[in-house]
Design an enzyme around this catalytic site. Structure first.
Site, PDB file in Angstrom:
ATOM      1  N   ALA A  67      37.772  33.162  34.732  1.00  0.00           N
ATOM      2  CA  ALA A  67      37.903  33.673  36.087  1.00  0.00           C
ATOM      3  C   ALA A  67      38.927  34.805  36.047  1.00  0.00           C
ATOM      4  CB  ALA A  67      38.361  32.568  37.017  1.00  0.00           C
ATOM      5  N   GLY A 112      36.431  29.863  32.832  1.00  0.00           N
ATOM      6  CA  GLY A 112      35.179  29.989  33.575  1.00  0.00           C
ATOM      7  C   GLY A 112      34.035  30.512  32.714  1.00  0.00           C
ATOM      8  N   GLU A 115      32.758  27.528  30.952  1.00  0.00           N
ATOM      9  CA  GLU A 115      32.060  26.736  31.981  1.00  0.00           C
ATOM     10  C   GLU A 115      30.708  27.356  32.330  1.00  0.00           C
ATOM     11  OE1 GLU A 115      35.690  26.969  34.364  1.00  0.00           O
ATOM     12  OE2 GLU A 115      35.491  24.826  34.737  1.00  0.00           O
TER      13      GLU A 115
HETATM   14  N1  DAK Z   1      41.125  37.968  34.069  1.00  0.00           N
HETATM   15  C1  DAK Z   1      41.472  39.246  34.292  1.00  0.00           C
HETATM   16  N2  DAK Z   1      41.626  40.151  33.315  1.00  0.00           N
HETATM   17  C2  DAK Z   1      41.434  39.732  32.059  1.00  0.00           C
HETATM   18  C3  DAK Z   1      41.062  38.402  31.732  1.00  0.00           C
HETATM   19  C4  DAK Z   1      40.919  37.491  32.825  1.00  0.00           C
HETATM   20  N3  DAK Z   1      40.522  36.214  32.648  1.00  0.00           N
HETATM   21  N4  DAK Z   1      40.933  38.290  30.401  1.00  0.00           N
HETATM   22  C5  DAK Z   1      41.207  39.511  29.901  1.00  0.00           C
HETATM   23  N5  DAK Z   1      41.505  40.374  30.880  1.00  0.00           N
HETATM   24  C6  DAK Z   1      41.880  41.780  30.758  1.00  0.00           C
HETATM   25  C7  DAK Z   1      43.253  41.921  30.156  1.00  0.00           C
HETATM   26  O1  DAK Z   1      44.251  41.728  31.134  1.00  0.00           O
HETATM   27  C8  DAK Z   1      43.206  43.345  29.647  1.00  0.00           C
HETATM   28  O2  DAK Z   1      43.373  44.222  30.733  1.00  0.00           O
HETATM   29  P1  DAK Z   1      44.313  45.556  30.579  1.00  0.00           P
HETATM   30  O3  DAK Z   1      45.638  45.065  30.118  1.00  0.00           O
HETATM   31  O4  DAK Z   1      43.590  46.381  29.534  1.00  0.00           O
HETATM   32  O5  DAK Z   1      44.289  46.143  31.960  1.00  0.00           O
HETATM   33  C9  DAK Z   1      41.747  43.469  29.168  1.00  0.00           C
HETATM   34  O6  DAK Z   1      41.010  42.420  29.833  1.00  0.00           O
HETATM   35  C10 DAK Z   1      41.594  43.285  27.681  1.00  0.00           C
HETATM   36  O7  DAK Z   1      42.234  42.067  27.315  1.00  0.00           O
HETATM   37  P2  DAK Z   1      43.301  41.951  26.148  1.00  0.00           P
HETATM   38  O8  DAK Z   1      44.017  43.243  25.915  1.00  0.00           O
HETATM   39  O9  DAK Z   1      44.134  40.753  26.418  1.00  0.00           O
HETATM   40  O10 DAK Z   1      42.335  41.670  24.899  1.00  0.00           O
HETATM   41  P3  DAK Z   1      42.669  40.893  23.543  1.00  0.00           P
HETATM   42  O11 DAK Z   1      41.492  41.135  22.673  1.00  0.00           O
HETATM   43  O12 DAK Z   1      44.031  41.226  23.059  1.00  0.00           O
HETATM   44  O13 DAK Z   1      42.706  39.333  23.957  1.00  0.00           O
HETATM   45  C11 DAK Z   1      41.871  37.345  25.097  1.00  0.00           C
HETATM   46  C12 DAK Z   1      41.540  38.695  24.379  1.00  0.00           C
HETATM   47  C13 DAK Z   1      40.562  36.802  25.664  1.00  0.00           C
HETATM   48  C14 DAK Z   1      42.421  36.337  24.065  1.00  0.00           C
HETATM   49  C15 DAK Z   1      42.927  37.583  26.200  1.00  0.00           C
HETATM   50  O14 DAK Z   1      42.470  38.653  27.028  1.00  0.00           O
HETATM   51  C16 DAK Z   1      43.153  36.393  27.073  1.00  0.00           C
HETATM   52  O15 DAK Z   1      43.839  35.441  26.711  1.00  0.00           O
HETATM   53  N6  DAK Z   1      42.577  36.451  28.289  1.00  0.00           N
HETATM   54  C17 DAK Z   1      42.791  35.439  29.282  1.00  0.00           C
HETATM   55  C18 DAK Z   1      41.990  34.220  28.985  1.00  0.00           C
HETATM   56  C19 DAK Z   1      42.173  33.239  30.075  1.00  0.00           C
HETATM   57  O16 DAK Z   1      43.242  32.621  30.208  1.00  0.00           O
HETATM   58  N7  DAK Z   1      41.182  33.179  30.929  1.00  0.00           N
HETATM   59  C20 DAK Z   1      41.267  32.481  32.181  1.00  0.00           C
HETATM   60  C21 DAK Z   1      40.984  31.067  31.994  1.00  0.00           C
HETATM   61  S1  DAK Z   1      41.294  30.252  33.471  1.00  0.00           S
HETATM   62  C22 DAK Z   1      39.088  27.942  40.166  1.00  0.00           C
HETATM   63  C23 DAK Z   1      37.970  27.678  39.447  1.00  0.00           C
HETATM   64  C24 DAK Z   1      37.859  28.145  38.166  1.00  0.00           C
HETATM   65  C25 DAK Z   1      38.870  28.853  37.591  1.00  0.00           C
HETATM   66  C26 DAK Z   1      39.962  29.111  38.315  1.00  0.00           C
HETATM   67  C27 DAK Z   1      40.096  28.678  39.600  1.00  0.00           C
HETATM   68  N8  DAK Z   1      39.254  27.407  41.512  1.00  0.00           N
HETATM   69  C28 DAK Z   1      39.237  26.003  41.603  1.00  0.00           C
HETATM   70  C29 DAK Z   1      39.949  28.226  42.435  1.00  0.00           C
HETATM   71  C30 DAK Z   1      38.789  29.322  36.239  1.00  0.00           C
HETATM   72  C31 DAK Z   1      39.909  29.647  35.584  1.00  0.00           C
HETATM   73  C32 DAK Z   1      39.853  30.290  34.305  1.00  0.00           C
HETATM   74  O17 DAK Z   1      38.830  30.764  33.863  1.00  0.00           O
END
Ligand code: DAK
Length: 261
Positions: A67, A112, A115
């Site tokens: 997400a 997400g 998921e």
């Molecule tokens: N959201 C927004 N931007 C994201 C992103 C994300 N999930 N993942 C990556 N990006 C963006 C980065 O911020 C970066 O943007 P800039 O800095 O260039 O502006 C760009 O994509 C490239 O990412 P990286 O520079 O970090 O790329 P790397 O290859 O170095 O790293 C990575 C890749 C996938 C390991 C890293 O980007 C990372 O850790 N990303 C976050 C992964 C993460 O934590 N995802 C979210 C999981 S939580 C809900 C229901 C569902 C959910 C939430 C609420 N409700 C009940 C309300 C779901 C939650 C989730 O999915």
């Protein structure tokens, strides 16, 4: 077909490929993208030209990196509940689509994104794919069905380990524990997904739909109720021309020509 800002949609020979296309944010799911997905899957459910759906991610490195954290960090309680409801509606729409949905996982499938892949019927992953549920690192839990679907796919013990440690899984491990159906080289991903899609398309469409429905519905039922549901769907097959064609062709040692009727 409708134009989308965050999705690419292409239908060719019965296969609709949906690409989540926000590569600068690693295809993170914001509410605009989820809105478009809901709209699209409602259309595809009734689209006779779409026999199978393949979902993949745009760009080189991600299927969907979760997400959208940028959008999510600003949500209040009511907004986050609405966000969760929207995401759950999208993923249920995918799960309940009459057509089989294949996830072609081309890179990061986190939060997400993992998921989303799990809401699909079948997962084929490239050797570049990485799976994980990093939510507890962000102070939340999976909210698009992850606590339920991951446990269904890999068992409660492994689901708890993956969610509570946030360890990321390489594709070999994801394959070993049954999270993905197949792993292939990146340049073979779409080819493999399409080959599987074509194999499914060659079968009796109503029977495929009824089998998907029986597996999905039966999962939430007792064995006895699931068996009764299966028997009903089995019976419905005998109302189709394809059942008559399939059995006739078998006995005549010819290839069946299914019409989806
Ligand atoms: N959201 C927004 N931007 C994201 C992103 C994300 N999930 N993942 C990556 N990006 C963006 C980065 O911020 C970066 O943007 P800039 O800095 O260039 O502006 C760009 O994509 C490239 O990412 P990286 O520079 O970090 O790329 P790397 O290859 O170095 O790293 C990575 C890749 C996938 C390991 C890293 O980007 C990372 O850790 N990303 C976050 C992964 C993460 O934590 N995802 C979210 C999981 S939580 C809900 C229901 C569902 C959910 C939430 C609420 N409700 C009940 C309300 C779901 C939650 C989730 O999915």
């Amino acid at each position: 077909m409708t134009e989308y800002k965050n999705l690419l949609v292409q239908t060719e020979q019965g296969i609709t490929v949906v690409t989540i296309n926000r590569p600068k944010s690693l295809n993170a799911l914001n509410s605009a993208t989820l809105d478009e997905m809901k709209q699209l899957f409602d259309i595809l459910a009734k689209d006779e030209a779409t026999k199978i759906v393949i979902i993949t991610g745009g760009g080189e490195s991600a299927f969907v990196a979760g997400a959208d954290i940028v959008e999510m960090q600003k949500l209040n309680v009511i907004e986050s509940r609405n966000f969760s409801r929207l995401g759950q509606a999208v993923f249920s729409a995918i799960e309940n689509l009459p057509q089989i949905v294949i996830a072609a996982v081309n890179g990061y499938a986190l939060g997400g994104g993992c998921e989303l892949a799990m809401a699909c019927d079948i997962r084929i992953a490239s050797s570049k794919a990485v799976f994980g549920q990093p939510e507890v690192s962000l102070g939340i839990i999976p909210g698009f069905g992850g606590t339920q679907r991951l446990a269904q796919l890999v068992g409660k013990g492994r689901a708890k380990e993956i969610i509570c440690t946030t360890n990321m899984l390489k594709v070999e491990e994801a394959y070993r524990i049954g999270l993905v159906n197949a792993m292939v080289e990146p340049n073979e991903l779409m080819e493999t997904a399409k080959a599987m899609a074509n194999k499914i398309i060659s079968k009796a469409p109503i029977a495929v739909q009824l089998a998907k429905d029986a597996i999905n519905r039966g999962f939430d039922m007792s064995l006895q109720a699931g068996l009764a549901y299966e028997a009903d769907n089995f019976g419905i097959c005998f109302a189709t021309a394809d059942q008559k064609e399939g059995m006739k062709a078998y006995l005549e040692k010819s290839k069946p020509v299914f019409t989806g009727k």
